[in-house]
Design an enzyme around this catalytic site. Sequence first.
Site, PDB file in Angstrom:
ATOM      1  N   LYS A 280      44.456 -16.135  48.610  1.00 42.27           N
ATOM      2  CA  LYS A 280      44.310 -14.718  48.925  1.00 42.27           C
ATOM      3  C   LYS A 280      45.578 -14.186  49.582  1.00 42.27           C
ATOM      4  O   LYS A 280      46.148 -14.824  50.463  1.00 42.27           O
ATOM      5  CB  LYS A 280      43.110 -14.496  49.856  1.00 42.27           C
ATOM      6  N   GLU A 364      21.699 -12.960  51.350  1.00 43.42           N
ATOM      7  CA  GLU A 364      20.880 -12.102  52.198  1.00 43.42           C
ATOM      8  C   GLU A 364      19.412 -12.519  52.225  1.00 43.42           C
ATOM      9  O   GLU A 364      18.747 -12.436  53.270  1.00 43.42           O
ATOM     10  CB  GLU A 364      21.003 -10.645  51.740  1.00 43.42           C
ATOM     11  N   ARG A 392      18.740  -6.390  48.919  1.00 45.88           N
ATOM     12  CA  ARG A 392      18.521  -7.616  48.159  1.00 45.88           C
ATOM     13  C   ARG A 392      17.444  -8.491  48.787  1.00 45.88           C
ATOM     14  O   ARG A 392      16.923  -9.406  48.155  1.00 45.88           O
ATOM     15  CB  ARG A 392      19.831  -8.395  48.060  1.00 45.88           C
TER      16      ARG A 392
END
Length: 620
Positions: A280, A364, A392
């Site tokens: 990244k 979640e 979710r």
Amino acid sequence: MKILPGIHCHEDLLRLTDDEKIQLCAEIREFLISSVSQTGGHLAGNLGVVELSVALETVYDTAKDRLVFDVGHQSYVHKLLTGRREAFHTLRQFGGLSGFPKPSESETDAFVAGHASSSVSIALGMARARTLLHQDYQVVALIGDGAATGGMAYEGLNDAAESKEPMVVILNDNEMSIGKNVGGVSRHLSKLRSSERYLGVKRWYRRTLYSIPGGKQVYLFSSRAKNRIKHFLLQTTIFENMGFKYLGPVDGHDLPDLISVLRAARDLQEPTLVHVVTRKGCGYSFAEDDPAKFHGIGKFDAATGKKLAQKVRTFSDSFGDTMVSLGEKNPKLCAITAAMPGGTGLLRFMKQFPERLFDVGIAEEHAVSMAGGLAKQGMVPVVAIYSTFLQRAFDQIIQDVAMLQLHVVFAIDRAGLVGDDGPSHHGVFDVGYLRQIPGMKILAPASLREQEQMLTWAIEDYKGPVAVRYPRGTEGAYSDSLWDAEKSVVLHQSGDDMTLITYGTMINPVMEAAERLAQAGIRCTVLRLLELSQIPADEILRLMPDRKTAVVIEETAANSGIKAALAWELRARCPECRVDGIDLGTGFVPHGDQKKLYSLCGLDVDSIVNDVTGVAANEK
């Protein structure tokens, strides 16, 4: 001579030599840093997939082949290579380029994205449609290792392997989601990519072949031999156990090798997973050093990496400070986050109480069910999740928390419009779905002080499921705390002509509108609801003037707020009551500056004044 301005599609890439493609990657990084520094956006992840994106757009024609992004934060390079470079100055601005894949924007965007772990399932659906309709195109799912911590990813992988449908899953492994990755999947991938014996043999093999005439060609077409070496040196992977052909780990910044492996994966014509290791922020030292900061960043100075906007104390900051303060007093208090300890304000809590901070990855549903288990056994769990992502876990809230009336606190960040992230991230449905759940109490602070008081009460005094919802950003001008646990509604202003009812930080435009309406001769009573679970109809009627007309103003999608319930309760007690409403409407709200979106949806001060004036005129 610059190469990037001449790249608009797959055919343009095919005309480039290997050296020109490498130069193109350098130009893309330079362009992204310059452009995103002026617009803001998701930078670190996109810098990490430059070579991978160039390789993908070279091997696949995304105007025909289907490239499905997971989340889509890393789609900027794809957009640059598919004809949208000249529009990049409009990135994430109202009416401009979306920060996520968007099929209405380009035929090369196969599907909308914004929530994690769904790409494999979507890609499998496309592959099955291709087979059933006897069509000819390739299907690729690009998923990050952060999204691979979500259970849905494995539901898709399991079915895809069983299906035998020709498709490729690319696992972009950068050891990050937004915060650092956690869990068994992360450790498994780390083991694969850190096998020095395997990587050492691979490097020796490449150097040896490149040193002899014709060796480069042998290397590029020897993936089968490399796989034999890999299988000899590494244990079988979880993906192979599922039924995938596994290729990798591959250096995600070695463009020729990437192109070679992707072509081999495409030509296998079976479920294949390519494990690509990237970094990244690659090529920009500030993003490499702090990828979480540059995951999603506002405007910044490209030369120094410093943000241009001044730091203000936000609701997320206030939540984090309150959690630390309460955690010092209550050893039973713990916090759960789904891969976002930074975004939710929990970094201080994580540092001070590492054993009581549970980062479960992008999972979640698991977060909420685990909270139920913690609460059942005597802990006080606080689940800190953005409104849009808590959607979710709707079933888990009902089944694993509410049915047992467990003391789980939901800290719902980013409630309401979030601005430039757009429709996949606006938190405009939580009031509607949480109000359906028996026993769920919903609190809506209007100020940082009120948020602190509500959280303290929810954690220390309340004994059932409770949600505290608050917006992105900070408080407004009307920020005095009027919180009282015994009250459901507070009076902000009295007037004879009309009643305006709202909650949360919407009190700011409503109070400003009320002041302007008063100047125009329309004196309004302004009521703010502190909690949204039960409608305090009797108290509202007592506070309303004799003219029983109310306008409910709320930052929710149509039919996902309190207007209908409030109208029902008021009319049951007062048949002559009239209840109108102002909300975000029935469509999905686009991306753009928050002020622009409020104006677009009719929730800015001018729009509220006009709407209420119209209601008042009809009453005469």
